[in-house]
Design a protein around this motif. Structure first.
Motif, PDB file in Angstrom:
ATOM      1  N   ILE A 188       0.825  -1.278  -0.090  1.00 56.07           N
ATOM      2  CA  ILE A 188      -0.004  -0.190  -0.075  1.00 56.07           C
ATOM      3  C   ILE A 188       1.014   1.282  -0.005  1.00 56.07           C
ATOM      4  CG2 ILE A 188      -1.979   1.215   1.287  1.00 56.07           C
ATOM      5  CD1 ILE A 188      -2.607  -1.605   0.356  1.00 56.07           C
ATOM      6  N   TYR A 189       0.640   2.047  -0.982  1.00 56.32           N
ATOM      7  CA  TYR A 189       1.274   3.326  -1.207  1.00 56.32           C
ATOM      8  C   TYR A 189       0.439   4.628  -0.991  1.00 56.32           C
ATOM      9  CZ  TYR A 189       4.992   0.483  -3.220  1.00 56.32           C
ATOM     10  OH  TYR A 189       5.794  -0.556  -3.466  1.00 56.32           O
ATOM     11  N   LYS A 190       0.819   5.804  -0.508  1.00 56.90           N
ATOM     12  CA  LYS A 190       0.123   7.102  -0.439  1.00 56.90           C
ATOM     13  C   LYS A 190       0.812   7.913  -1.732  1.00 56.90           C
ATOM     14  CE  LYS A 190       0.778  10.249   2.431  1.00 56.90           C
ATOM     15  NZ  LYS A 190       0.697  11.096   3.594  1.00 56.90           N
ATOM     16  N   THR A 191      -0.015   8.119  -2.550  1.00 53.88           N
ATOM     17  CA  THR A 191       0.545   9.159  -3.800  1.00 53.88           C
ATOM     18  C   THR A 191       0.058  10.531  -3.497  1.00 53.88           C
ATOM     19  OG1 THR A 191       0.322   7.266  -5.388  1.00 53.88           O
ATOM     20  CG2 THR A 191       0.736   9.461  -6.152  1.00 53.88           C
ATOM     21  N   VAL A 192       1.081  11.367  -3.453  1.00 52.95           N
ATOM     22  CA  VAL A 192       0.811  12.789  -3.049  1.00 52.95           C
ATOM     23  C   VAL A 192       0.811  13.658  -4.218  1.00 52.95           C
ATOM     24  CG1 VAL A 192       1.437  14.569  -1.278  1.00 52.95           C
ATOM     25  CG2 VAL A 192       1.637  12.153  -0.722  1.00 52.95           C
ATOM     26  N   TYR A 193       0.039  14.576  -4.335  1.00 49.57           N
ATOM     27  CA  TYR A 193       0.275  15.593  -5.324  1.00 49.57           C
ATOM     28  C   TYR A 193       0.727  16.900  -4.746  1.00 49.57           C
ATOM     29  CZ  TYR A 193      -2.796  12.696  -8.305  1.00 49.57           C
ATOM     30  OH  TYR A 193      -3.205  11.592  -9.061  1.00 49.57           O
ATOM     31  N   ASP A 194       1.942  17.190  -4.836  1.00 49.45           N
ATOM     32  CA  ASP A 194       2.404  18.526  -4.309  1.00 49.45           C
ATOM     33  C   ASP A 194       2.100  19.936  -5.017  1.00 49.45           C
ATOM     34  OD1 ASP A 194       3.867  19.340  -2.106  1.00 49.45           O
ATOM     35  OD2 ASP A 194       5.783  18.327  -2.919  1.00 49.45           O
ATOM     36  N   ASP A 195       2.228  20.910  -4.205  1.00 49.69           N
ATOM     37  CA  ASP A 195       1.801  22.103  -4.776  1.00 49.69           C
ATOM     38  C   ASP A 195       2.347  22.540  -6.075  1.00 49.69           C
ATOM     39  OD1 ASP A 195       0.095  22.294  -2.788  1.00 49.69           O
ATOM     40  OD2 ASP A 195       1.633  23.513  -1.484  1.00 49.69           O
ATOM     41  N   ASP A 196       3.775  21.945  -6.507  1.00 46.93           N
ATOM     42  CA  ASP A 196       4.259  22.354  -7.611  1.00 46.93           C
ATOM     43  C   ASP A 196       4.143  21.337  -8.732  1.00 46.93           C
ATOM     44  OD1 ASP A 196       5.642  20.264  -6.577  1.00 46.93           O
ATOM     45  OD2 ASP A 196       7.519  21.049  -6.542  1.00 46.93           O
ATOM     46  N   ASN A 197       3.135  20.816  -8.851  1.00 50.56           N
ATOM     47  CA  ASN A 197       2.617  19.654  -9.753  1.00 50.56           C
ATOM     48  C   ASN A 197       3.521  18.489  -9.847  1.00 50.56           C
ATOM     49  OD1 ASN A 197       0.006  20.747 -10.818  1.00 50.56           O
ATOM     50  ND2 ASN A 197       1.220  22.578 -11.683  1.00 50.56           N
ATOM     51  N   THR A 198       4.124  18.341  -8.876  1.00 50.25           N
ATOM     52  CA  THR A 198       5.028  16.988  -8.897  1.00 50.25           C
ATOM     53  C   THR A 198       4.464  15.770  -7.894  1.00 50.25           C
ATOM     54  OG1 THR A 198       6.277  17.820  -6.824  1.00 50.25           O
ATOM     55  CG2 THR A 198       7.167  18.285  -9.067  1.00 50.25           C
ATOM     56  N   THR A 199       4.495  14.755  -8.074  1.00 45.86           N
ATOM     57  CA  THR A 199       4.177  13.917  -7.138  1.00 45.86           C
ATOM     58  C   THR A 199       5.124  12.897  -6.546  1.00 45.86           C
ATOM     59  OG1 THR A 199       4.051  12.166  -9.162  1.00 45.86           O
ATOM     60  CG2 THR A 199       2.116  13.508  -8.936  1.00 45.86           C
ATOM     61  N   TYR A 200       4.713  12.351  -5.429  1.00 44.98           N
ATOM     62  CA  TYR A 200       5.789  11.313  -4.940  1.00 44.98           C
ATOM     63  C   TYR A 200       4.745  10.339  -4.028  1.00 44.98           C
ATOM     64  CZ  TYR A 200       4.912  14.113  -0.470  1.00 44.98           C
ATOM     65  OH  TYR A 200       4.448  14.602   0.434  1.00 44.98           O
TER      66      TYR A 200
ATOM     67  N   ASN B  27       8.588   8.328   9.724  1.00 46.27           N
ATOM     68  CA  ASN B  27       9.467   9.230   8.909  1.00 46.27           C
ATOM     69  C   ASN B  27       9.745   8.195   7.522  1.00 46.27           C
ATOM     70  OD1 ASN B  27       9.891  10.954  10.773  1.00 46.27           O
ATOM     71  ND2 ASN B  27      11.526   9.669  11.799  1.00 46.27           N
ATOM     72  N   TYR B  28       9.855   8.933   6.474  1.00 43.42           N
ATOM     73  CA  TYR B  28      10.164   8.344   5.315  1.00 43.42           C
ATOM     74  C   TYR B  28      10.888   9.362   4.263  1.00 43.42           C
ATOM     75  CZ  TYR B  28      10.176   4.772   1.525  1.00 43.42           C
ATOM     76  OH  TYR B  28      10.694   3.991   0.446  1.00 43.42           O
ATOM     77  N   SER B  29      11.951   8.673   3.671  1.00 43.69           N
ATOM     78  CA  SER B  29      12.569   9.821   2.631  1.00 43.69           C
ATOM     79  C   SER B  29      12.098   9.396   1.163  1.00 43.69           C
ATOM     80  CB  SER B  29      14.274   9.698   2.721  1.00 43.69           C
ATOM     81  OG  SER B  29      14.677  10.564   2.048  1.00 43.69           O
TER      82      SER B  29
ATOM     83  N   SER C 243       8.579  13.164  -8.513  1.00 42.88           N
ATOM     84  CA  SER C 243       8.587  12.952  -9.956  1.00 42.88           C
ATOM     85  C   SER C 243       9.655  13.843 -10.630  1.00 42.88           C
ATOM     86  CB  SER C 243       7.306  13.117 -10.564  1.00 42.88           C
ATOM     87  OG  SER C 243       6.855  14.316 -10.291  1.00 42.88           O
ATOM     88  N   ASN C 244      10.161  14.890 -10.130  1.00 47.57           N
ATOM     89  CA  ASN C 244      11.370  15.829 -10.671  1.00 47.57           C
ATOM     90  C   ASN C 244      12.396  15.278 -10.082  1.00 47.57           C
ATOM     91  OD1 ASN C 244       9.561  17.133 -12.129  1.00 47.57           O
ATOM     92  ND2 ASN C 244       9.358  18.998 -10.624  1.00 47.57           N
ATOM     93  N   GLY C 245      12.808  13.983  -9.555  1.00 49.22           N
ATOM     94  CA  GLY C 245      13.956  13.680  -9.032  1.00 49.22           C
ATOM     95  C   GLY C 245      14.584  14.059  -7.598  1.00 49.22           C
ATOM     96  N   GLN C 246      13.564  15.060  -6.978  1.00 49.84           N
ATOM     97  CA  GLN C 246      14.098  15.971  -5.861  1.00 49.84           C
ATOM     98  C   GLN C 246      13.831  15.077  -4.498  1.00 49.84           C
ATOM     99  OE1 GLN C 246      15.692  18.943  -5.752  1.00 49.84           O
ATOM    100  NE2 GLN C 246      15.402  18.535  -8.065  1.00 49.84           N
ATOM    101  N   GLN C 247      14.854  15.217  -3.572  1.00 48.94           N
ATOM    102  CA  GLN C 247      14.752  14.389  -2.434  1.00 48.94           C
ATOM    103  C   GLN C 247      13.883  15.134  -1.141  1.00 48.94           C
ATOM    104  OE1 GLN C 247      16.197  11.495  -2.454  1.00 48.94           O
ATOM    105  NE2 GLN C 247      15.634  10.586  -0.433  1.00 48.94           N
ATOM    106  N   LYS C 248      12.907  14.442  -0.637  1.00 44.85           N
ATOM    107  CA  LYS C 248      11.898  14.984   0.474  1.00 44.85           C
ATOM    108  C   LYS C 248      12.013  14.017   1.628  1.00 44.85           C
ATOM    109  CE  LYS C 248       9.145  17.747  -2.866  1.00 44.85           C
ATOM    110  NZ  LYS C 248       7.669  18.068  -3.456  1.00 44.85           N
TER     111      LYS C 248
END
Length: 953
Positions: free
Chosen positions: A203-215, A295-297, A301-306
């Protein structure tokens, strides 16, 4: 004009003609009512929009007040409004002419569809390819370049793709969409091999970020004792629990997945409900485990670490909706909080899939582990059976036990289904100019903001003000509904409004007027009248001359039937259309694919809402990342050509639709129903089961069975290619500007999609809505006379089972000592006269035919992802009897053939579940044909008799 566009002078004649095509809801004097409603708009646009004078945009928001003033002004001008009865009578009287026009188009459907096919060829690519005159292919390219088709618009579909089957094998198209390599290895696996398989669900949570990226954030469930290192790595603010480690570390995992099940729901093709539903059941030892932050790192979708946090509570409550912790440190560190959205009150406290969704990855655990009992081919098959389900929350419930433990049941539905049913997919808001220039839409947003503000004032005495504002909102929505219809037509008239360029070939003659996507056909009114009256096409109109069709100025090649009064309009060998001339008439039409592509482009355009305040924008606009990889697939269909009586196969996108027929459709479905929201799913449903059926001539040719299939819609999600591109485009015809895939070339070693890439994130998937015909055409057992001949693969002739597998059709054998099949139950279909129909179709008398019946089957299997609603499989009843007289279903005259036990079946719905090491799949299917090539199975026309082919087992 009301929409801010200036009507080019060249469109005068065209609009004059379209005026008669508009739906007349109220018959009024345009000038008189226009004087009352200052912004009623140009008379031609008003007629085009539905003939509702003053309906494009009311100067007054109060509808009753406007209607009263309009009636007074019209009365002063000597014009009376029609009564409700007169209005309905006027509309009904115009339906006959509309039907006649559509019947004329249906009669010429094959040449008109051929025209559309030619206009989406890439003539530039053909020109580059053409060269050597001795090359047959090159010569064919040169011939196409020289044809008259090059003067029509070249319209490139960006959001829609076309699936064709030149061989007419309609039944194969949808099964081929779900082809997975190495399927046979799992279907033929032995009991020893299957015993090594372990079910898997992630099970995963797919998040739409404010800058139109996803993770994606995976929900971690431990299957071992949780130690301090685990807690320090995964649990939020573990250091605060150092003094009381018992609160942060437990001897065993206190949370886990109890079960997960999902269903593909279908059934009656005319029902609205056709969905994917799922239910996840979790168990918890305490409430602490539900709300604890972890916690999770991630990498977006732009390759940025969060670095992010999550909790199991996110499965049911959006973290952006929750009240933040009162601890300052927690507010600063909890990055799952969205700025300005921590308040529990407000208009958007409900779950919003535009912010996050759930992904479930299901199947068997990876077959790459070193297990001796599992072959390499089977390991590959196991990996290819994994599938991803993208889900949106619908409901949840808790079940508490006396010891303080509890279960959480969460219900989900398909994200794609949710998108298409969302009010955000409202086709009535399909135009950018409507959003940015319409005074009515600006008022709509103003009232929305005011209602939002008033609703948030607790204990304020503003009830009357709130009701007044809501009433104004309803009135302005009525105005917008009619204004939108005008924009749908204008977008087809002027594609540059939404395409951003004029879809004209470089080789096309220069013109001040861009080509339209509405075609005009010049028709002999006398011959048309004869056709409308008696239903027989005059000889001189049986052959369609493409010179009588245009998308530019209404200038045509001089017709052979030119009447005396038309001579004044003839210049050289050209006839210039004059609407006032009774000896000339025009049929305006468009292609179904052009309409759908326009709506796919405009409805899901998120940029058109950029000027709306953010607090309101989310109510109307999707997140761009949510819909940027949404595509539409339009498949083939068959019909009986009324000109020749032959069975023809065309693409749904190539169906010509009369403008009058569309006007009637829109009036019945939208204007008459007073809809303010017409979501994309409802539109597609009505399109397939109303407008398309009308376009196929359901009331035109009573002596001809137009189709022998059902128009359906199917949803699927598939991984993108390694470079992120659309896999359907990669399989498309290189000589077509619009992607057209020859499905006859798709097989088990050349599948359309690579489903084995199940580890990809949401942003790496494409989501498809498939419009297709579910038909028996082509369901004949391979190798028998009249069926597909057995082909060779690497020099070895395929078995019928292997060849059917290339068509996406699996074989299930009752009583076999291997494979996934566990149980099959037959139940008689309780549909009237089906049994009698089977007796009649036999074409002969035989007492044993009294055993003939039609059965549904309920199938239970070990878990798999091979079967979906709308796909077919072949059921071999070998285990029910092995004698020669019992035989096999495709052997004509055998007992299994007569009784209808086995053969080709179409799946209705599928359900699967995983729990406690168990993974099972079950589905219900309906009998289609036994595959002998004689039943009502292989074309639009039923073959109910004739010579028998040789029996073959």
């Amino acid at each position: 004009m009301a929409n801010g566009d200036e009507k080019p002078p060249e469109e005068q004649n065209f609009f004059e003609n379209l005026r008669d095509s508009a739906a007349k809801v109220i018959e009024v004097a345009g000038d008189a009512a226009g004087a009352v409603a200052e912004s009623a708009g140009d008379i031609y646009d008003a007629a085009l929009a539905g003939g509702v004078a003053g309906a494009s945009l009311q100067a007054s928001i109060e509808r009753k007040e406007l209607a009263q003033k309009a009636e007074e002004a019209a009365a002063a001008a000597g014009v009376n409004f029609l009564s409700r009865e007169e209005e309905e009578k006027t509309i009904q009287n115009s339906i006959n002419s509309r039907g006649s026009e559509q019947c004329y188009l249906t009669y010429h459907m094959k040449p008109l569809s051929d025209l559309h096919v030619q206009t989406i060829l890439d003539y530039n690519a053909l020109s580059d390819f053409a060269g050597d005159e001795g090359d047959i292919v090159n010569q064919a390219a040169n011939d196409l370049l020289a044809t008259e088709f090059s003067r029509f618009p070249q319209f490139k579909y960006k959001n829609s793709h076309l699936l064709d089957t030149p061989k007419g094998q309609i039944a194969e198209v949808v099964p081929k969409l779900f082809l997975r390599p190495d399927t046979l290895a799992l279907l033929d696996a032995t009991t020893a091999e299957l015993s090594n398989l372990v079910p898997m669900v992630k099970i995963y949570k797919t998040v739409y970020d404010d800058d139109n990226t996803t993770y994606e954030v995976p929900f971690k469930f431990y299957n071992h004792t949780v130690n301090k290192d685990n807690a320090r790595e995964d649990w939020y603010q573990f250091d605060s629990f150092e003094k009381t480690p018992a609160a942060g570390v437990q001897a065993r995992s206190a949370v886990g997945i109890k079960s997960f099940d999902w269903q593909y729901i279908s059934g009656n093709p005319d029902t609205v409900k056709k969905d994917i539903t799922a239910k996840l059941v979790l168990f918890f030892q305490s409430m602490d485990e539900l709300i604890r932050l972890r916690n999770y790192s991630v990498r977006d979708s732009n390759g940025q670490q969060k670095d992010v946090q999550y909790s199991y509570l996110d499965l049911v409550v959006n973290p952006a909706r929750r009240q933040p912790s009162s601890t300052p440190e927690s507010i600063n560190q909890d990055t799952s909080q969205s700025e300005g959205r921590g308040k529990p009150e407000g208009a958007f406290d409900q779950f919003d899939p535009s912010e996050y969704e759930i992904k479930a990855s299901v199947g068997w655990a990876s077959g790459k582990n070193n297990v001796k009992e599992i072959s390499e081919e089977l390991k590959s098959a196991i990996d290819n059976t994994k599938t991803n389900l993208f889900l949106s929350l619908t409901d949840h419930e808790f079940s508490f036990n006396q010891d303080g433990s509890f279960e959480l049941q969460i219900s989900y539905r398909s994200r794609l289904e949710g998108i298409l049913e969302s009010p955000k997919s409202n086709i009535l808001f399909c135009d950018k100019k409507l959003m940015n220039e319409s005074a009515a839409f600006k008022l709509l947003i103003q009232y929305e903001e005011e209602i939002e503000k008033l609703s948030g004032q607790k204990c304020a005495d503003n009830k009357k003000q709130l009701e007044d504002t809501k009433r104004k909102l309803v009135n302005i929505q009525d105005s917008l509904r009619l204004e939108t219809y005008k924009f749908i037509i204008l977008n087809l008239l002027r594609p540059e409004r939404w395409l951003g360029y004029q879809p004209v070939r470089e080789s096309a003659p220069e013109s001040d007027m861009p080509q339209r996507l509405i075609y005009s056909m010049l028709v002999d009114p006398i011959g048309f009248g004869e056709f409308s009256d008696v239903g027989v096409m005059p000889e001189n109109l049986k052959i369609l001359d493409y010179e009588s069709v245009t998308t530019r100025e209404l200038v045509f090649k001089k017709p052979d039937w030119a009447h005396p009064s038309s001579e004044a309009n003839i210049s050289g060998d050209k006839l210039i259309y004059r609407p006032a001339n009774p000896d000339e008439m025009i049929i305006n039409f468009f292609y179904l694919g052009d309409l759908v592509e326009m709506l796919m482009t405009t409805v899901f355009d998120t940029e058109k809402y950029d000027s709306i305040p953010d607090s309101i924008r989310k109510k109307y606009s999707f997140n761009r990342a949510e819909i940027e990889k949404l595509r539409l697939l339009m498949g083939p269909m068959q019909f009986t050509d009324p000109r020749t009586g032959n069975i023809e196969t065309i693409n749904i996108a190539d169906i010509p639709v009369g403008l009058r027929a569309f006007t009637d459709f829109f009036h019945r479905k939208v204007i008459k129903q007073q809809l303010t929201v017409y979501n994309f799913k409802s539109f597609l449903k009505d399109l397939m089961h109303d407008l398309v059926i009308t376009a196929l001539g359901k009331e035109c040719f009573e002596d001809i069975q137009q189709t022998n299939g059902r128009l359906r819609s199917t949803y699927l999600t598939a991984p993108a290619l390694s470079d992120g591109s659309d896999p359907v485009v990669a399989k498309g015809d290189k000589f077509a500007v619009t992607t057209r895939v020859n499905m006859d070339t798709i097989n088990n070693i050349n599948p359309l999609f690579n489903y084995g890439s199940a580890d990809k994130q949401l942003s790496e998937h494409y989501h498809y809505v498939v419009l297709h015909m579910q038909s028996k055409a082509g369901l004949v057992y391979p190798g028998i006379p009249g069926g597909p001949q057995l082909e060779k693969r690497e020099g070895v002739e395929q078995t019928p089972k292997e060849q059917d597998l290339d068509r996406g059709i699996k074989h299930l054998i009752i009583g076999r000592d291997r494979g996934l099949l566990l149980n099959v139950n037959f139940s008689k279909t309780n549909e009237p006269f089906l049994r009698q129909a089977r007796l009649e179709n036999s074409g002969r008398f035989n007492p044993i035919l009294q055993l003939s019946d039609v059965y549904e089957v309920d199938v239970e299997m070990m878990g798999n992802t091979f079967f979906y609603p709308g796909t077919q499989f072949y059921l071999n009843p070998f285990g029910l009897g092995y004698t020669e007289s019992f035989g096999v279903p495709h052997s004509r005259g055998s007992l299994s053939n007569i009784m209808g036990l086995g053969g080709y079946h179409t799946i209705i719905n599928v359900s699967s579940y995983i729990e406690s090491g168990v993974y099972k799949t079950s589905f219900k299917a309906r009998f289609e044909t036994n595959g002998d090539g004689f039943s009502d199975n292989d074309s639009v026309k039923a073959d109910s008799g004739g010579d028998c082919p040789e029996d073959s087992s």
